[in-house]
Design an enzyme around this catalytic site. Structure first.
Site, mmCIF file in Angstrom:
data_model
loop_
_atom_site.group_PDB
_atom_site.id
_atom_site.type_symbol
_atom_site.label_atom_id
_atom_site.label_comp_id
_atom_site.label_asym_id
_atom_site.label_seq_id
_atom_site.Cartn_x
_atom_site.Cartn_y
_atom_site.Cartn_z
ATOM 1 N N HIS A 97 0.836 -1.205 0.000
ATOM 2 C CA HIS A 97 0.000 0.000 0.000
ATOM 3 C C HIS A 97 0.873 1.258 0.000
ATOM 4 O O HIS A 97 2.043 1.214 0.365
ATOM 5 C CB HIS A 97 -0.928 0.002 1.210
ATOM 6 C CG HIS A 97 -0.176 -0.006 2.499
ATOM 7 N ND1 HIS A 97 0.467 1.116 2.979
ATOM 8 C CD2 HIS A 97 0.097 -0.999 3.366
ATOM 9 C CE1 HIS A 97 1.063 0.816 4.107
ATOM 10 N NE2 HIS A 97 0.879 -0.468 4.367
ATOM 11 N N ASP A 393 3.892 -4.500 3.934
ATOM 12 C CA ASP A 393 5.339 -4.783 3.943
ATOM 13 C C ASP A 393 5.610 -6.189 4.465
ATOM 14 O O ASP A 393 6.550 -6.844 4.013
ATOM 15 C CB ASP A 393 6.117 -3.722 4.735
ATOM 16 C CG ASP A 393 5.714 -3.631 6.196
ATOM 17 O OD1 ASP A 393 4.689 -4.224 6.589
ATOM 18 O OD2 ASP A 393 6.437 -2.954 6.962
#
Ligand SMILES: *[C@@H]1O[C@H](CO)[C@@H](O)[C@H](O)[C@H]1NC(C)=O
Ligand SMILES: *[C@@H]1O[C@H](CO)[C@@H](O)[C@H](O)[C@H]1NC(C)=O
Ligand SMILES: *[C@@H]1O[C@H](CO)[C@@H](O)[C@H](O)[C@H]1NC(C)=O
Ligand SMILES: *[C@@H]1O[C@H](CO)[C@@H](O)[C@H](O)[C@H]1NC(C)=O
Length: 510
Positions: A97, A393
Site C-alpha cells: 500500500h 510490507d
C-alpha cells in the site's frame, strides 16, 4: 487496535514463545520484515538496487527518504521489455500500500497534522485524481467478496485516522498503475472486452490496501467497467488462502525474533537514544519503545513536518525529538537487516510464508500458458491474464526473501513486485526447415516460456535463486519458466531441508 498490540508484542516481548502466529501480524515498519537495503547504492547511484557487497554504511537519512517514495520525479520502469517478437501472456503484480498515517502514536506529543481527504489543490496531486474520485463513487457496482464492500473506497478524513492511506499514497499508486499501463499498452495483454476472470484483484481487509489497489487499477485501466471487477479478500497478510496452516513457519519466525531482540539490546547507542528521547518527553523508556516511535517519525519526515516537541515541566526535560535520534534508530534497523541476511532465519520463515502465494502464481502461469497453446487465450472465461495483490510490507518483504532477493531494499511505500510470463516466437524445427527448403510447408514448434521478475521497475530476474545461475549469453536471453516451476515445486524447500511444503511445515522441532 488488536493488530497493533500484536505487533507490539512481537517487537518488544522477550518471551517469544507466546507470540501469536504470523498471518495476523500487522506491519511493523522497518522492524521484523526483511528485504535488506541496497546498501552501497545509497545516494551514489540511486538506480542500482543491487549493489556489489557493501563496504560502507548507508546513510540512514537518505535511505529513509527513499522509503517515503515521494512522487515528485519520473521513474524508470522496465516492465514490458523483452526481445522482439516475444509475446506477453500474463502479468502478476504484488504491491505494498501507499503512504499512510502512522499506526502508532507517541504519547504526550501532538499527532502529525495530515489531511486524508483527496483534493487536486493539495500536493502531490495527479491528473487522474478527480476522475478517480468520481469513479470510486460508483464502486457499489463492483463485486465485493465478504466484508470488502463495507470498506471505504477512498480515504476521507480531514484528520487522518491511524493507518489511513494519504493522498500521497493514492497518487503513488495512480502513478504505478499508469506506468504499467504504458509498459503493457503495445503488448495487448488484455482484450478490450476482458472478463472478470481475466483481471483478478485481491486485497487484505484494511482500507489502505483496498484503496491502494483501486488507485493502481484505475491508473492501469482508466475508467474500468465496475461490473467486471471482483475484489477478493485475503484474510492473511501472507496471501496464503486456504494453505496458511504451517506450524514450522511460526517457529522460524520466533527464532528470527529472538535474534532481533538480542541484537537490539546489545546496541548501547540505541538504548541510550531511547532513554534520551524518553527523558525529553517524560516517559518511561519502555513506554517510548512500545510506541514504536520510528513509525511516527517516518511519517513526519515523509510529510516534511518537524519532529514533535514538548515543553519542559514536572519530570519532563522538554525539547524536541531530533534527526540525530532518528538516524540512530534507522541505523540500527539497517544493521538489523544486514544481520538478518547473515543469520538466514528469516529466509527460512519467508520460504514457508510465501510458498502458497508462489504456488498460486506458478499455477496461474501454467494455466495461462496451456490456454494460450490451445488457442483459447482471448476467449471470455479464459484464465487470469492480470492479477493484482494489494498487500503490506509483511507480505512483500518475505516475498523478496523467498525469491532469494535478499539484497533488495526493504519495501518502501507503494513498492511493487511484478511477475511477467513471456513466450518466444515459434521456432522452425531443423528438419522442417530442410523440408521447407524442398518446397514443403515449415512446421512451427511452439514457442518457449519465460519469466521475468521486477522490483520497483528494475529487472531482478537474474538475482533470484532460480535464475542466478542461468547463463544469459546462452541462447535464451530470459529466464525459462521451468526454472521457476521447479524452484516453487521443490527447490525452494532445500533451505529447510525438505522437498515439499507439507514436509517442511509438519516437521517437529528437532
Ligand atoms: C522529492 O522529495 C524528496 C523528499 O521530500 C526530496 O528530498 C527530493 O529532493 C525531491 N526531489 C525533487 C526532484 O523535487
Ligand atoms: C467525504 O466525507 C464528506 C463528509 O462526510 C462527504 O460529504 C463527502 O461526500 C465524502 N467524499 C467522498 C468522496 O466520499
Ligand atoms: C499448489 O498448487 C497446486 C496446483 O498447481 C495445487 O493443487 C496445490 O494444492 C497447491 N498446494 C498448496 C499447498 O497450496
Ligand atoms: C535432512 O532431512 C533428512 C531426511 O529427513 C535427514 O536424514 C537429515 O539428517 C536432515 N539433515 C539436516 C542437516 O537436518
Amino acid at each position: 487496535m488488536v493488530s497493533a498490540v500484536a505487533a507490539h508484542l512481537l517487537l518488544f516481548l522477550v518471551s517469544v514463545n507466546l507470540i501469536p502466529i504470523a498471518p495476523v501480524l500487522e506491519e511493523r515498519p522497518f522492524q521484523v520484515a526483511d528485504g535488506g537495503v541496497g546498501v552501497a547504492a545509497l545516494g551514489k547511484s540511486r538506480k542500482r538496487v543491487f549493489p556489489m557487497p557493501h563496504t560502507e554504511e548507508p546513510n540512514p537519512i537518505s535511505e529513509a527518504y527513499s522509503y517515503c517514495n515521494t512522487p515528485n520525479r519520473t521513474e524508470q520502469a522496465w516492465e514490458g521489455h523483452s526481445p522482439a517478437d516475444y509475446k506477453l501472456l500474463s502479468v502478476q503484480v504484488m504491491i505494498r500500500h501507499g503512504d499512510r498515517y502512522p499506526l502508532y502514536y507517541i504519547p504526550k506529543t501532538k499527532r502529525p497534522a495530515i489531511d486524508c481527504t483527496l483534493s487536486t489543490n493539495r500536493k502531490p496531486s495527479h491528473p487522474l485524481l478527480n476522475a478517480f474520485i468520481r469513479h470510486m463513487g460508483q464502486g457499489s457496482r463492483g463485486h465485493w467478496e465478504s466484508t470488502l464492500g463495507s470498506v471505504p473506497r477512498l480515504p476521507n478524513h480531514s484528520a487522518c485516522e491511524m493507518g489511513e492511506l494519504t493522498q500521497t499514497g493514492v497518487v503513488q499508486h495512480l502513478r504505478n498503475g499508469q506506468l504499467l499501463h504504458q509498459a503493457y499498452k503495445r503488448h495487448n495483454l488484455l482484450p478490450s472486452d476482458w472478463s472478470p476472470r481475466q483481471v483478478w484483484v485481491e486485497t487484505t481487509g484494511k482500507s489502505r490496501t483496498l484503496q491502494s489497489g483501486l488507485a493502481f487499477l484505475y491508473g492501469f485501466l482508466p475508467d474500468f467497467d465496475w461490473t467486471r471487477v471482483t475484489a477478493r479478500h485475503q484474510w492473511s497478510t501472507l496471501f496464503c488462502g486456504s494453505a496458511c496452516d504451517c506450524p514450522a513457519r511460526n517457529r522460524h519466525l520466533e527464532e528470527e525474533q529472538r535474534r532481533q531482540y538480542r541484537l537490539r539490546v546489545s546496541d548501547t547507542e540505541l538504548e541510550r537514544t531511547y532513554a534520551d528521547m524518553a527523558r525529553t518527553l517524560g516517559l518511561l523508556t519502555r513506554q517510548l519503545r512500545a510506541a514504536n516511535p520510528i513509525d511516527s517519525l517516518l511519517c513526519h519526515l515523509c510529510h516534511g513536518i518537524s519532529f514533535p516537541c514538548v515543553p519542559a515541566g514536572a519530570g519532563i526535560a522538554g525539547g524536541c525529538l531530533t534527526m540525530e535520534q532518528f538516524a540512530v534508530i534507522r541505523r540500527q534497523q539497517l544493521d538489523d537487516e544486514a544481520d538478518r541476511r547473515r543469520a538466514g532465519l528469516y529466509h527460512k520463515y519467508a520460504v514457508l510464508a510465501m510458498y502458497p502465494y508462489l504456488n498460486r502464481t506458478a499455477a496461474k502461469m501454467e494455466r495461462v500458458a496451456r490456454d494460450n497453446e490451445a488457442g483459447r487465450q482471448r476467449r471470455p472465461g479464459g484464465e487470469e491474464l492480470f492479477t493484482l495483490s494489494s498487500a503490506h510490507d509483511v507480505t512483500v518483504a518475505p516475498l523478496l526473501s523467498a525469491l532469494g532477493l535478499e539484497e533488495a531494499r526493504f519495501p518502501r511505500f507503494a513498492a511493487r513486485v511484478v511477475f511477467e510470463l513471456w513466450k518466444s516466437p515459434p521456432a522452425t524445427q531443423g528438419p522442417a526447415k530442410k523440408r521447407a527448403g524442398r518446397g514443403e510447408k515449415a512446421k512451427a514448434k511452439d514457442g518457449e516460456l519465460f519469466v521475468r521478475v521486477l522490483y520497483n521497475g528494475e529487472d531482478v530476474t537474474f538475482h533470484t535463486s532460480f535464475c542466478r545461475a542461468h547463463d544469459r549469453r546462452a541462447r535464451q536471453p530470459l529466464c525459462p519458466l521451468k526454472n521457476f516451476l521447479s524452484f516453487v515445486r521443490r527447490d525452494m524447500f532445500g533451505v529447510v531441508n525438505a522437498t515439499s511444503y507439507q514436509e517442511a511445515c509438519s516437521r517437529r522441532p528437532g
